[in-house]
Enzyme design. Sequence first.
Site, short mmCIF file in Angstrom:
data_model
loop_
_atom_site.label_atom_id
_atom_site.label_comp_id
_atom_site.label_asym_id
_atom_site.label_seq_id
_atom_site.Cartn_x
_atom_site.Cartn_y
_atom_site.Cartn_z
CG HIS A 16 -6.58 -1.87 3.89
ND1 HIS A 16 -5.63 -2.13 3.16
CD2 HIS A 16 -6.00 -1.47 5.17
CE1 HIS A 16 -4.45 -1.47 3.38
NE2 HIS A 16 -4.61 -1.22 4.59
NE ARG B 283 4.54 -8.68 -0.60
CZ ARG B 283 5.15 -8.08 0.55
NH1 ARG B 283 4.64 -7.28 1.51
NH2 ARG B 283 6.42 -8.24 0.33
CB THR C 12 -0.93 0.01 1.26
OG1 THR C 12 -1.59 -1.32 1.34
CG2 THR C 12 -1.96 1.16 1.01
CB THR C 13 3.85 2.31 2.14
OG1 THR C 13 3.03 1.47 3.25
CG2 THR C 13 4.49 3.38 2.53
NE ARG D 290 8.75 -7.68 7.20
CZ ARG D 290 9.17 -8.82 6.72
NH1 ARG D 290 10.11 -9.20 7.56
NH2 ARG D 290 8.88 -9.51 5.73
#
Length: 342
Positions: free
Chosen positions: A154, A176, A93-94, A308
Site C-alpha cells: 500500500h 477506487r 486489493t483482494t 463485504r
Amino acid sequence: MQVETAKPVTSMTPNTSQSSLLPKYLEEDELTEEFKELLSSLPRERGWVVPHIYKYHGVWHTPAQLRGVLALHQHFQAQDSDILLVTTPKSGTTWLKSIMFALMNRSRYPKSEQHPLLKTNPHVLVPFLEIKLYANKELPDLASFVSPRLFCTHLSCTTLPNSARDSACKIVYLCRNPRDTFVSLFHFSNKLRTPNLPPNSIEEVFDMFCEGASVYGPFWDHVLGYWKESLRKPQKVFFLKYEEMKEQPTLHLKRLAEFLGCPFSKVEEKEGVVGDILELCSFGNMSNLVVNRGGRLESGEEHSAYFRKGEVGDWKNYMTEEMVQRLEKISEQKFKGSGLCL
Ligand code: PAP
C-alpha cells in the site's frame, strides 16, 4: 509466466483477549526505544483502530506498519522482473491479488479444481511487503519466490523503496472512488476494533479521511502520485480503477496481461481463459469459498472481512449529500489540471 505460491497459513483459532484480536501489524507492543523516539518526533493523530497513527514522509501509518516500512526500506531489493501490485487500502486489493495470481499462473494452474485460489486466501498467495513479509522481527526468506516475483504493497509513490523506483520492475496500481473507498475503510476499521471499544462514528472518521488522516493517506496524494507516474512512465506503471474493472473486466484484464508481458493467445481467448479467470476471481465465487468464509490470516484479520459487498456505489447508503459535496470539492482541488477523475 509463473509465480511461486507462498505457503498457505493454517487458520488461527480466534482468541478473545483484547489485544490478540488486533492484526499484529496494528499492535504497539514491543517497540524498541529507538523506534519510540522516532514516533515521538512525528506528527500524531488518533487512529481508527489503534490509539494513534503517525505521519512519516507525508504518509499516515500505524506504528507497526511504519516498522514494516522501515525494515522494507532497509532490506528489500526489487528485481527488474518483479511485479508490484500497489493499492490504496480498500480499493479492491483482494480482488486484484486473485486476478493477478490467476493470470500469471494460468499455465501452471489451468481451470481446475486444484487451483490454489479455491483453497487459499489471496492475501496468503500474494503477500503484502510491509504488513506481512517485513512486519516481523525476522526478515523474510524470499528465495522461494520464483521469477517473476509478485508482491503487494500500500506504499505511496513517495515512500516506495528506491530499488522499486529505479529498477525495471513493473507496478500495477489500483484505486477506487473516494466515496466507496471511505465507506469500505469505515466498515473494515470497525471490524478490526475490539468488541470492548465502541465503533467509530462515521462522522468522526469521515472528518479524518477528508483531512488526510487515514492509513496510507492522504488518499488523494496516494492516487495522484501514481497517476502522474503512470503518465510519465506508462511502460512501468499501469493505472487501474476499481470501477472500470467492474464495468469492463474483459477489456482491462486483457490490457493488464499485455502490460505484464503475458498477453492471452488467440487459442486462450477462444477457449474462454479470460472469462474463466474473471469467474474464478468474482466476488460471488471468492466470497462463498469455505476458505474465505472462515479462518484468519496469520496477522489476525478474518478472511471474511475482505469480502463485504464488492459493489460500486454502496456509499449512497451511508453518506449525506453534504459529505458527498465535501469529497467532491477536495477531489476537484487536489486533482485540478491532472486529468484524473475519480
Ligand atoms: P485491503 O486493501 O485492506 O487489502 P481490499 O481488498 O481493497 O482490502 O478491500 C476489500 C474491498 O474489496 C471490499 O469492498 P466493500 O467494502 O465496498 O465491499 C470487498 O468487498 C471488495 N472485494 C473483495 N473481493 C472482491 C471481488 N472479488 N470483486 C469485487 N470486489 C471485491
